[in-house]
Write a protein that holds these residues in place. Structure first.
Motif, mmCIF file in Angstrom:
data_model
loop_
_atom_site.group_PDB
_atom_site.id
_atom_site.type_symbol
_atom_site.label_atom_id
_atom_site.label_comp_id
_atom_site.label_asym_id
_atom_site.label_seq_id
_atom_site.Cartn_x
_atom_site.Cartn_y
_atom_site.Cartn_z
ATOM 1 N N MET A 79 0.847 -1.182 0.000
ATOM 2 C CA MET A 79 0.000 0.000 0.000
ATOM 3 C C MET A 79 0.892 1.244 0.000
ATOM 4 S SD MET A 79 -3.008 0.796 2.602
ATOM 5 C CE MET A 79 -3.373 2.417 3.080
ATOM 6 N N ASN A 80 0.615 2.154 -0.896
ATOM 7 C CA ASN A 80 1.404 3.372 -1.006
ATOM 8 C C ASN A 80 0.743 4.503 -0.231
ATOM 9 O OD1 ASN A 80 3.263 2.151 -2.642
ATOM 10 N ND2 ASN A 80 2.246 2.778 -4.528
ATOM 11 N N LEU A 81 1.540 5.199 0.548
ATOM 12 C CA LEU A 81 1.042 6.365 1.266
ATOM 13 C C LEU A 81 1.137 7.621 0.414
ATOM 14 C CD1 LEU A 81 2.584 5.792 4.786
ATOM 15 C CD2 LEU A 81 0.221 5.506 4.111
ATOM 16 N N ILE A 82 2.095 7.624 -0.502
ATOM 17 C CA ILE A 82 2.341 8.790 -1.339
ATOM 18 C C ILE A 82 2.089 8.396 -2.787
ATOM 19 C CG2 ILE A 82 4.040 10.514 -2.004
ATOM 20 C CD1 ILE A 82 5.475 9.900 0.655
ATOM 21 N N SER A 83 1.400 9.235 -3.518
ATOM 22 C CA SER A 83 1.033 8.938 -4.902
ATOM 23 C C SER A 83 2.257 8.842 -5.800
ATOM 24 C CB SER A 83 0.098 10.031 -5.424
ATOM 25 O OG SER A 83 -0.114 9.885 -6.797
ATOM 26 N N ARG A 84 2.212 7.937 -6.737
ATOM 27 C CA ARG A 84 3.301 7.754 -7.699
ATOM 28 C C ARG A 84 3.459 8.975 -8.588
ATOM 29 N NH1 ARG A 84 6.868 7.772 -10.891
ATOM 30 N NH2 ARG A 84 7.523 6.155 -12.297
ATOM 31 N N ASN A 85 2.396 9.726 -8.831
ATOM 32 C CA ASN A 85 2.443 10.897 -9.707
ATOM 33 C C ASN A 85 3.307 12.016 -9.151
ATOM 34 O OD1 ASN A 85 0.656 9.519 -11.323
ATOM 35 N ND2 ASN A 85 -1.141 10.470 -10.379
ATOM 36 N N THR A 86 3.627 11.952 -7.872
ATOM 37 C CA THR A 86 4.413 12.995 -7.225
ATOM 38 C C THR A 86 5.893 12.914 -7.591
ATOM 39 O OG1 THR A 86 2.874 12.785 -5.392
ATOM 40 C CG2 THR A 86 4.847 14.058 -4.977
ATOM 41 N N PHE A 87 6.367 11.743 -8.011
ATOM 42 C CA PHE A 87 7.798 11.511 -8.203
ATOM 43 C C PHE A 87 8.139 11.256 -9.666
ATOM 44 C CE2 PHE A 87 6.619 10.120 -3.973
ATOM 45 C CZ PHE A 87 7.454 10.913 -3.214
ATOM 46 N N ASN A 88 9.429 11.459 -9.981
ATOM 47 C CA ASN A 88 9.916 11.229 -11.339
ATOM 48 C C ASN A 88 10.176 9.758 -11.615
ATOM 49 O OD1 ASN A 88 9.837 13.962 -11.892
ATOM 50 N ND2 ASN A 88 11.915 14.287 -11.147
ATOM 51 N N SER A 89 10.585 9.015 -10.590
ATOM 52 C CA SER A 89 10.921 7.605 -10.810
ATOM 53 C C SER A 89 10.225 6.731 -9.771
ATOM 54 C CB SER A 89 12.438 7.400 -10.741
ATOM 55 O OG SER A 89 12.880 7.560 -9.418
ATOM 56 N N ALA A 90 10.117 5.460 -10.120
ATOM 57 C CA ALA A 90 9.502 4.491 -9.208
ATOM 58 C C ALA A 90 10.384 4.270 -7.985
ATOM 59 C CB ALA A 90 9.254 3.180 -9.923
ATOM 60 N N GLN A 91 11.697 4.409 -8.146
ATOM 61 C CA GLN A 91 12.611 4.242 -7.012
ATOM 62 C C GLN A 91 12.388 5.324 -5.965
ATOM 63 O OE1 GLN A 91 16.407 4.254 -8.953
ATOM 64 N NE2 GLN A 91 16.534 2.005 -8.944
ATOM 65 N N ASP A 92 12.218 6.564 -6.412
ATOM 66 C CA ASP A 92 11.955 7.655 -5.473
ATOM 67 C C ASP A 92 10.649 7.423 -4.725
ATOM 68 O OD1 ASP A 92 14.264 8.931 -6.223
ATOM 69 O OD2 ASP A 92 13.260 10.370 -7.563
ATOM 70 N N CYS A 93 9.637 6.984 -5.450
ATOM 71 C CA CYS A 93 8.333 6.716 -4.843
ATOM 72 C C CYS A 93 8.457 5.621 -3.786
ATOM 73 C CB CYS A 93 7.323 6.327 -5.905
ATOM 74 S SG CYS A 93 5.680 6.016 -5.267
ATOM 75 N N ALA A 94 9.175 4.545 -4.119
ATOM 76 C CA ALA A 94 9.351 3.437 -3.177
ATOM 77 C C ALA A 94 10.132 3.885 -1.945
ATOM 78 C CB ALA A 94 10.058 2.279 -3.858
ATOM 79 N N LEU A 95 11.160 4.702 -2.148
ATOM 80 C CA LEU A 95 11.957 5.193 -1.029
ATOM 81 C C LEU A 95 11.119 6.045 -0.083
ATOM 82 C CD1 LEU A 95 14.697 5.632 0.376
ATOM 83 C CD2 LEU A 95 14.985 7.641 -1.105
ATOM 84 N N TYR A 96 10.373 6.988 -0.626
ATOM 85 C CA TYR A 96 9.557 7.855 0.215
ATOM 86 C C TYR A 96 8.444 7.080 0.920
ATOM 87 C CZ TYR A 96 11.796 12.230 -0.969
ATOM 88 O OH TYR A 96 12.703 13.238 -1.086
#
Length: 95
Positions: free
Chosen positions: A1-18
């Motif tokens: 489950m993601n707390l932060i939307s994927r649209n906020t980041f440039n890459s999937a790695q950044d999204c996963a890290l945050y």
């Protein structure tokens, strides 16, 4: 489950890290919020016994609670300012 939307980041790695960071920090922040809430509620409950035990008048208790609230408000504003500067990525609040 993601707390932060994927649209906020440039890459999937950044999204996963945050999202990993958020999942580790949010439970701790929830506990801190709960402790702060209990601390404020305790002041009200303490008045019920303390006023009778030490002969504290309503006016004296109101003054003490006002000083507590004022100190909290004075400390909260600079802390919020520093945190927002840190989140923006600047090195210091003055930047």
């Amino acid at each position: 489950m993601n707390l932060i939307s994927r649209n906020t980041f440039n890459s999937a790695q950044d999204c996963a890290l945050y999202n990993r960071i958020a999942w580790r920090i949010l439970p701790f922040l929830f506990v801190l919020y709960l402790v702060a809430f209990l601390d404020r509620v305790n002041v009200g409950f303490a008045k019920l016994q303390m006023a009778a035990d030490i002969g504290l008048s309503d006016m004296a208790f109101g003054f003490g609670a006002g000083v507590f609230l004022s100190a909290t408000a004075c400390a909260r504003s600079p802390a919020t300012w520093c945190c927002s500067a840190w989140v923006r990525g600047s090195g210091s609040p003055a930047s």
